[in-house]
Design a protein around this motif. Structure first.
Motif, mmCIF file in Angstrom:
data_model
loop_
_atom_site.group_PDB
_atom_site.id
_atom_site.type_symbol
_atom_site.label_atom_id
_atom_site.label_comp_id
_atom_site.label_asym_id
_atom_site.label_seq_id
_atom_site.Cartn_x
_atom_site.Cartn_y
_atom_site.Cartn_z
ATOM 1 N N GLY A 1 5.007 8.117 -5.352
ATOM 2 C CA GLY A 1 6.303 8.876 -4.780
ATOM 3 C C GLY A 1 5.859 9.895 -4.235
ATOM 4 O O GLY A 1 5.018 10.209 -3.608
ATOM 5 N N GLY A 2 6.466 11.064 -4.991
ATOM 6 C CA GLY A 2 6.418 12.474 -4.431
ATOM 7 C C GLY A 2 5.303 13.292 -5.259
ATOM 8 O O GLY A 2 5.243 14.612 -5.128
ATOM 9 N N LEU A 3 4.524 12.583 -6.003
ATOM 10 C CA LEU A 3 3.776 13.346 -7.125
ATOM 11 C C LEU A 3 2.474 13.849 -6.517
ATOM 12 O O LEU A 3 1.684 14.805 -7.252
ATOM 13 C CB LEU A 3 3.759 12.589 -8.446
ATOM 14 N N PHE A 4 2.001 13.320 -5.603
ATOM 15 C CA PHE A 4 0.557 13.331 -5.157
ATOM 16 C C PHE A 4 0.355 13.809 -3.571
ATOM 17 O O PHE A 4 -0.656 13.776 -3.092
ATOM 18 C CB PHE A 4 -0.469 12.163 -5.255
ATOM 19 N N GLY A 5 1.560 14.274 -3.106
ATOM 20 C CA GLY A 5 1.329 14.945 -1.692
ATOM 21 C C GLY A 5 1.766 13.914 -0.483
ATOM 22 O O GLY A 5 1.827 12.761 -0.779
ATOM 23 N N PRO A 6 1.439 14.442 0.502
ATOM 24 C CA PRO A 6 2.028 13.613 1.630
ATOM 25 C C PRO A 6 1.139 12.280 2.022
ATOM 26 O O PRO A 6 1.791 11.592 3.036
ATOM 27 C CB PRO A 6 2.053 14.607 3.033
ATOM 28 N N THR A 7 0.061 12.063 1.628
ATOM 29 C CA THR A 7 -0.748 10.978 2.124
ATOM 30 C C THR A 7 -0.290 9.608 1.052
ATOM 31 O O THR A 7 -0.748 8.433 1.425
ATOM 32 C CB THR A 7 -2.185 11.161 2.001
ATOM 33 N N ASN B 1 0.799 -1.176 -0.096
ATOM 34 C CA ASN B 1 -0.172 -0.075 -0.043
ATOM 35 C C ASN B 1 0.843 1.186 -0.143
ATOM 36 O O ASN B 1 1.699 1.382 0.881
ATOM 37 C CB ASN B 1 -0.909 0.337 1.231
ATOM 38 N N ASP B 2 0.485 2.158 -0.947
ATOM 39 C CA ASP B 2 1.308 3.461 -1.301
ATOM 40 C C ASP B 2 0.607 4.493 -0.104
ATOM 41 O O ASP B 2 1.455 5.864 -0.211
ATOM 42 C CB ASP B 2 1.370 3.875 -2.604
ATOM 43 N N GLY B 3 -0.513 4.355 0.503
ATOM 44 C CA GLY B 3 -1.191 5.313 1.050
ATOM 45 C C GLY B 3 -2.658 5.481 0.527
ATOM 46 O O GLY B 3 -2.896 4.485 -0.337
ATOM 47 N N THR B 4 -3.321 6.401 0.827
ATOM 48 C CA THR B 4 -4.514 6.997 0.446
ATOM 49 C C THR B 4 -4.606 8.414 -0.043
ATOM 50 O O THR B 4 -3.768 9.094 0.356
ATOM 51 C CB THR B 4 -5.662 6.534 1.408
ATOM 52 N N VAL B 5 -5.485 8.488 -0.874
ATOM 53 C CA VAL B 5 -5.831 9.681 -1.408
ATOM 54 C C VAL B 5 -7.526 10.199 -1.344
ATOM 55 O O VAL B 5 -8.435 8.982 -1.902
ATOM 56 C CB VAL B 5 -5.275 9.886 -2.899
ATOM 57 N N ASP B 6 -8.068 11.280 -1.099
ATOM 58 C CA ASP B 6 -9.347 11.590 -1.081
ATOM 59 C C ASP B 6 -9.757 11.857 -2.335
ATOM 60 O O ASP B 6 -9.207 12.763 -3.149
ATOM 61 C CB ASP B 6 -9.675 12.689 -0.128
ATOM 62 N N LEU B 7 -10.729 11.095 -3.041
ATOM 63 C CA LEU B 7 -11.156 11.417 -4.277
ATOM 64 C C LEU B 7 -12.717 11.870 -4.452
ATOM 65 O O LEU B 7 -13.505 11.155 -3.678
ATOM 66 C CB LEU B 7 -10.932 10.222 -5.033
ATOM 67 N N PRO B 8 -13.033 13.034 -4.936
ATOM 68 C CA PRO B 8 -14.546 13.539 -5.016
ATOM 69 C C PRO B 8 -15.145 12.715 -5.907
ATOM 70 O O PRO B 8 -15.482 12.971 -7.154
ATOM 71 C CB PRO B 8 -14.314 14.811 -5.176
ATOM 72 N N HIS C 1 -7.053 0.498 -6.971
ATOM 73 C CA HIS C 1 -7.814 1.408 -6.099
ATOM 74 C C HIS C 1 -9.004 1.092 -5.320
ATOM 75 O O HIS C 1 -9.549 1.538 -4.756
ATOM 76 C CB HIS C 1 -8.105 2.708 -6.884
ATOM 77 N N LEU C 2 -9.024 -0.209 -5.370
ATOM 78 C CA LEU C 2 -10.009 -1.074 -4.252
ATOM 79 C C LEU C 2 -9.147 -0.948 -2.800
ATOM 80 O O LEU C 2 -7.959 -0.819 -2.765
ATOM 81 C CB LEU C 2 -10.035 -2.358 -4.470
ATOM 82 N N PRO C 3 -9.887 -0.690 -1.628
ATOM 83 C CA PRO C 3 -9.642 -0.844 -0.409
ATOM 84 C C PRO C 3 -8.440 -1.847 -0.241
ATOM 85 O O PRO C 3 -8.780 -3.131 -0.562
ATOM 86 C CB PRO C 3 -10.840 -0.977 0.464
ATOM 87 N N PHE C 4 -7.342 -1.580 0.171
ATOM 88 C CA PHE C 4 -6.264 -2.326 0.578
ATOM 89 C C PHE C 4 -6.771 -3.322 1.290
ATOM 90 O O PHE C 4 -7.499 -3.313 2.269
ATOM 91 C CB PHE C 4 -5.039 -1.756 1.370
ATOM 92 N N SER D 1 -7.375 4.109 -1.478
ATOM 93 C CA SER D 1 -6.057 3.303 -1.549
ATOM 94 C C SER D 1 -5.322 3.297 -3.058
ATOM 95 O O SER D 1 -5.949 3.374 -3.942
ATOM 96 C CB SER D 1 -6.181 1.698 -1.396
ATOM 97 N N VAL D 2 -4.174 3.371 -2.826
ATOM 98 C CA VAL D 2 -3.237 3.077 -3.992
ATOM 99 C C VAL D 2 -2.539 1.889 -3.644
ATOM 100 O O VAL D 2 -1.597 2.111 -3.005
ATOM 101 C CB VAL D 2 -2.209 4.261 -4.313
#
Length: 314
Positions: free
Chosen positions: A102-108, A47-54, A287-290, A82-83
């Motif tokens: 990586g560093g392309l989408f912010g700290p999450t 898991n690379d983290g999560t991002v909020d998507l509208p 992008h399914l929940p981890f 999830s990513v």
């Protein structure tokens, strides 16, 4: 006399309780990895983290319909998404499929290497990296410019995506707000290209024994799914053929703003879901929940997803 005997222990217990109550909230998760066996292979989801998507703004249907579907799954907008990436150990090769943002989408996001190390591996051990498509949240984790995150790996993706996203001409033509869609991938693959380790392929291709690329063009010009097979067991990694389970499993016809060709993306998703449900093999989705792995069954005009049952490899 009894009260005097109880007074000191009671005071100590009160102080101890107060000390525990003062502990700060951790507000973090452990590095994310989930391991499963597939025949003779071992697959580790990272898991690379999560991002909020509208999702109400991104999915191509009425926002109120999206909101209703999300509510039925106890979700609301924006959806924490999830990513995921997938590490396949064939016994002779260590293959990473997608690399996170990586560093392309912010700290999450940007936690893939941390998850990889927690899973017992080092970046230097990765032999091959296969990219489903060159959107930043799948390729950004390769590194930046002269700093490859996986120094010994060969990087491969369909040439159609490489030709589109790694084009300096397309970068120059892009609007100011779209230039990052090209500059990010160009920077991410730069070190590998300089070292002769960027090797695009053309369409359906066996890349190493047991892992093959299967063209699924639509989400991007060269979007690719990867089929992993060992000892009669099969896992198909769908990349970005879908983004939201609450909406797109019940209704696969719903497309998303990120698709470069929404009609083709829907056709690929429709075919992929039908085959997975018919044959009963594993699917893994970015992008399914981890950990994003499970099975599909048909359900009316749509599908139901059954996540992997938590298990310990034996």
């Amino acid at each position: 006399m009894i009260l005097k005997k109880l007074a000191v222990p009671f005071a100590i217990a009160t102080l101890a309780g107060a000390a525990h109550a003062a502990a700060p909230m951790a507000k973090t998760q452990a590095p994310g990895f989930y391991r499963m066996t597939l025949g003779d292979f071992e697959v580790t989801v990272l898991n690379d983290g999560t991002v909020d998507l509208p999702m109400d703004k991104l999915l191509h249907q009425k926002p109120e319909k999206t909101a209703k579907s999300l509510d039925q799954h106890f979700l609301k907008n924006p959806v924490e998404t999830s990513v995921n990436a997938f590490l396949v150990n064939t016994g002779s090769k260590l293959v990473l499929i997608d690399t996170g943002a990586g560093g392309l989408f912010g700290p999450t996001l940007g936690n893939l290497v941390k998850s990889l190390k927690a899973a017992g591996y080092q970046p230097e051990q990765v032999d091959e990296i296969y990219i489903t498509h060159l959107h930043g949240d799948h390729v950004g984790g390769l590194g930046a410019l002269d700093k490859p995150a996986f120094p010994n790996a060969v990087v491969r993706m369909d040439k159609r995506d490489a030709d589109f996203f790694l084009s300096k001409v397309n970068l120059e033509k892009a609007s100011a707000e779209s230039k990052g869609n090209f500059q990010g991938p160009i920077n991410a693959v730069s070190a590998y290209a300089s070292a002769g380790k960027l090797q695009p392929f053309d369409g359906n291709t066996e890349l190493v024994p047991g892992v093959r690329a299967s063209s699924s063009y639509g989400h991007t010009p060269g979007h690719t799914t990867y089929v992993v097979e060992s000892k009669g067991q099969k896992l198909v990694l769908l990349g970005d053929l879908m983004h939201n389970a609450a909406v797109q499993f019940p209704d696969p016809s719903v497309t998303i703003q990120f698709d470069s060709d929404a009609k083709a993306a829907y056709a690929q998703r429709k075919a992929a879901f039908a085959e997975a449900a018919k044959q009963g093999y594993w699917i893994g989705v970015a992008h399914l929940p981890f950990p994003g792995v499970g099975h599909l069954r048909g359900d009316g005009k749509g599908y139901k997803f059954f996540p992997v049952n938590y298990s310990v490899p034996r």
